[in-house]
Design an enzyme around this catalytic site. Structure first.
Site, PDB file in Angstrom:
ATOM      1  N   SER A 163       0.562 -48.532  63.958  1.00 24.18           N
ATOM      2  CA  SER A 163       1.619 -47.998  63.080  1.00 24.18           C
ATOM      3  C   SER A 163       1.583 -46.468  63.051  1.00 24.18           C
ATOM      4  CB  SER A 163       1.389 -48.549  61.668  1.00 24.18           C
ATOM      5  OG  SER A 163       2.019 -47.737  60.709  1.00 24.18           O
ATOM      6  N   TYR A 183       8.140 -44.370  63.408  1.00 27.31           N
ATOM      7  CA  TYR A 183       9.162 -44.110  62.399  1.00 27.31           C
ATOM      8  C   TYR A 183       9.814 -42.808  62.816  1.00 27.31           C
ATOM      9  CZ  TYR A 183       7.601 -47.650  59.021  1.00 27.31           C
ATOM     10  OH  TYR A 183       7.303 -48.826  58.383  1.00 27.31           O
ATOM     11  N   ARG A 226       8.789 -52.388  45.837  1.00 25.56           N
ATOM     12  CA  ARG A 226       7.820 -53.485  45.722  1.00 25.56           C
ATOM     13  C   ARG A 226       7.210 -53.366  44.336  1.00 25.56           C
ATOM     14  NH1 ARG A 226       6.181 -51.185  51.503  1.00 25.56           N
ATOM     15  NH2 ARG A 226       8.219 -51.587  52.422  1.00 25.56           N
ATOM     16  N   HIS A 275      10.719 -56.976  57.954  1.00 21.59           N
ATOM     17  CA  HIS A 275       9.581 -56.199  57.465  1.00 21.59           C
ATOM     18  C   HIS A 275       8.713 -57.058  56.523  1.00 21.59           C
ATOM     19  CE1 HIS A 275       8.704 -51.821  57.988  1.00 21.59           C
ATOM     20  NE2 HIS A 275       7.788 -52.083  57.071  1.00 21.59           N
ATOM     21  N   GLY A 303       5.975 -64.111  58.132  1.00 16.84           N
ATOM     22  CA  GLY A 303       5.509 -65.398  57.613  1.00 16.84           C
ATOM     23  C   GLY A 303       4.692 -66.241  58.567  1.00 16.84           C
ATOM     24  N   GLY A 330       1.457 -59.907  61.059  1.00 18.49           N
ATOM     25  CA  GLY A 330       1.376 -58.777  60.132  1.00 18.49           C
ATOM     26  C   GLY A 330       0.249 -59.041  59.147  1.00 18.49           C
TER      27      GLY A 330
HETATM   28  C1  LIG Z   1       0.657 -53.797  54.460  1.00 16.48           C
HETATM   29  C2  LIG Z   1       1.772 -53.739  55.460  1.00 16.48           C
HETATM   30  C3  LIG Z   1       2.053 -52.549  56.098  1.00 16.48           C
HETATM   31  C4  LIG Z   1       3.065 -52.496  57.056  1.00 16.48           C
HETATM   32  N1  LIG Z   1       3.288 -51.325  57.722  1.00 16.48           N
HETATM   33  C5  LIG Z   1       4.229 -51.278  58.677  1.00 16.48           C
HETATM   34  C6  LIG Z   1       4.430 -50.091  59.418  1.00 16.48           C
HETATM   35  O1  LIG Z   1       3.758 -49.088  59.217  1.00 16.48           O
HETATM   36  N2  LIG Z   1       5.416 -50.092  60.366  1.00 16.48           N
HETATM   37  C7  LIG Z   1       6.192 -51.196  60.618  1.00 16.48           C
HETATM   38  O2  LIG Z   1       7.055 -51.155  61.479  1.00 16.48           O
HETATM   39  N3  LIG Z   1       6.004 -52.338  59.941  1.00 16.48           N
HETATM   40  C8  LIG Z   1       5.045 -52.417  58.986  1.00 16.48           C
HETATM   41  N4  LIG Z   1       4.845 -53.576  58.310  1.00 16.48           N
HETATM   42  C9  LIG Z   1       5.653 -54.766  58.645  1.00 16.48           C
HETATM   43  C10 LIG Z   1       4.955 -55.605  59.710  1.00 16.48           C
HETATM   44  O3  LIG Z   1       4.963 -54.977  60.957  1.00 16.48           O
HETATM   45  C11 LIG Z   1       5.670 -56.971  59.872  1.00 16.48           C
HETATM   46  O4  LIG Z   1       7.037 -56.753  60.093  1.00 16.48           O
HETATM   47  C12 LIG Z   1       5.479 -57.914  58.698  1.00 16.48           C
HETATM   48  O5  LIG Z   1       4.197 -57.734  58.118  1.00 16.48           O
HETATM   49  C13 LIG Z   1       5.637 -59.341  59.163  1.00 16.48           C
HETATM   50  O6  LIG Z   1       5.558 -60.250  58.106  1.00 16.48           O
HETATM   51  P1  LIG Z   1       4.198 -61.041  57.743  1.00 16.48           P
HETATM   52  O7  LIG Z   1       3.275 -60.031  57.168  1.00 16.48           O
HETATM   53  O8  LIG Z   1       4.644 -62.037  56.733  1.00 16.48           O
HETATM   54  O9  LIG Z   1       3.657 -61.653  58.982  1.00 16.48           O
HETATM   55  C14 LIG Z   1       3.829 -53.652  57.344  1.00 16.48           C
HETATM   56  C15 LIG Z   1       3.533 -54.846  56.701  1.00 16.48           C
HETATM   57  C16 LIG Z   1       2.512 -54.906  55.767  1.00 16.48           C
HETATM   58  C17 LIG Z   1       2.206 -56.223  55.114  1.00 16.48           C
END
Ligand SMILES: Cc1cc2nc3c(=O)[nH]c(=O)nc-3n(C[C@H](O)[C@H](O)[C@H](O)COP(=O)(O)O)c2cc1C
Length: 382
Positions: A106, A129, A164, A275, A308, A329
């Site tokens: 990230s 980003y 959130r 996300h 998920g 994620g």
């Molecule tokens: C704690 C956290 C931080 C995240 N940070 C980023 C990020 O920096 N950049 C990004 O594109 N997505 C980020 N995401 C989204 C994840 O890449 C992903 O889309 C998402 O976690 C998928 O859903 P899941 O956690 O239910 O598997 C983040 C998700 C979480 C839970």
């Protein structure tokens, strides 16, 4: 007790982390409706069981992001891994590379791409980003080029950050430095505190040299978030396509029209993503969005999906409905927070095992055969 599934890893992470960080990982936007739908909608599909099939050697390898990988899932970008475990990014990338699956760093990371490149010769992917400051954006791209990043994932669903509410309750949003009261809360989790603090005060390495971002990960992250380009448009994607010679993937698409537009602009793929339900609450789940997107873009365009994924059966359903691969994620963030590198490795092993069992009981020998069976392998639950 050793974790036997992803939920066990989640509970272990909850025990180990300060609540402010656990809730940051675990929570979603507003009512958390989309976050729950990401899980619940997998249950709207059933797997087709086929018995008495002549056994064949199993093959879990498959093709996505232009390469063949031994497993159909990878570790997606999760911000601040280095705050959930000391040197968290390095631990996650080591676990990924031991399993020969891709890892995507990230923008919001404690470790830089150069740090990770120094510890692994394996493939690296970077999530970008796009910032208002294009010079800094160029700098990030140059860092990615120098680290020989294979795929740039450009996240497009965060023009503003979804609220959130768990984070508001915990004071996470307004946090820019460690106050005495926060330190007192941290001290309740001494194993975590020791693990993270013994490597020094965490900072976002990519902007560490830039005084305008402040000092320490919390302040730097707040300043980075504020500078995400709120006016990002398809013209910027076209600019990135020109600027970046490697593989370009757009992360955060849910509508077939947007997917077609990404394909027609020359992107190499997209991540169907909301996300993790952290942005537009009320948006569809990703598994619900997938079939129409596959129908719109045709069979060749690379579709990754996240949101998920907690079970091997979730992965089976996503692949049968048209995804080329899926991204984890929270699943691996829980593993990391609760068990470090071994925790991430265990999450990968659990999902691979569950996937293998589901396929065997479905009478399907390989991931490629599953993809070929497609909609014949799953059906809507009555
Ligand atoms: C704690 C956290 C931080 C995240 N940070 C980023 C990020 O920096 N950049 C990004 O594109 N997505 C980020 N995401 C989204 C994840 O890449 C992903 O889309 C998402 O976690 C998928 O859903 P899941 O956690 O239910 O598997 C983040 C998700 C979480 C839970």
């Amino acid at each position: 007790m050793a974790p036997v599934n992803i939920e066990d890893h989640r509970l272990r992470a909850r025990r180990r982390l300060p609540r402010i960080f656990f809730d940051y990982i675990d929570g979603g936007a507003f009512e958390e409706e989309t976050m729950r739908a990401n899980r619940a909608d997998f249950s709207r599909y059933a797997l087709r069981q086929t018995v008495l099939v002549e056994p064949q050697p199993q093959d879990l390898s498959t093709h996505y992001l232009g390469l063949r990988h031994p497993l159909p899932f990878m570790l997606g970008p999760v911000g601040f891994l280095g705050l959930y475990a000391g040197q968290g990014e390095a631990k996650a990338v080591r676990a990924a590379h031991a399993a020969h699956i891709p890892f995507c760093l990230s923008t919001f990371s404690i470790a830089s791409l150069a740090d990770l490149r120094a510890i692994t010769p394996g493939p690296l992917h970077f999530q970008l980003y796009v910032l208002e400051d294009r010079a800094l954006c160029e700098e990030f791209i140059a860092q990615a080029e120098a680290a020989k990043v294979e795929t740039l994932f450009v996240t497009v669903d965060t023009a503003i950050t979804g609220i959130r509410e768990r984070d508001l309750h915990n004071g996470f949003r307004s946090l820019t430095r460690v106050t005495p009261s926060l330190l007192a809360r941290f001290a309740l989790k001494p194993h975590w505190l020791y693990d993270v603090a013994r490597h020094g005060v965490p900072s976002v390495r990519a902007v560490e040299q830039r005084a305008e971002f402040g000092r320490g990960a919390l302040e730097q992250a707040a300043n980075l978030s504020r500078r995400i380009d709120k006016t990002l448009s398809w013209a910027d994607i076209a600019w990135l396509r020109e600027r970046w010679a490697g593989r370009l993937v757009i992360k955060g698409i849910l509508a077939p029209g947007d997917a077609v537009r990404a394909r027609d602009l020359g992107c190499d793929g997209i991540v169907i993503s909301n996300h993790g339900g952290r942005q537009l609450d009320g948006a569809p789940s990703t598994i619900a969005a997938l079939p129409a997107i596959r129908a719109a873009v045709g069979p060749e365009f690379c579709l990754m999906l996240d949101g998920g994924i907690r079970r091997g059966a979730d992965i089976v359903k996503a692949l049968a409905l048209g995804a080329d691969g899926v991204m984890l994620g929270r699943a691996y963030a829980y593993g990391l927070a609760g068990g470090g590198e071994a925790g991430v490795a265990d999450v990968i092993a659990i999902l691979a095992r569950e996937l293998s069992i589901s396929l065997t009981l479905m009478g399907i020998a390989s991931i490629d055969a599953l993809k070929e069976a497609g909609r014949d392998a799953v059906f809507p639950r009555a």
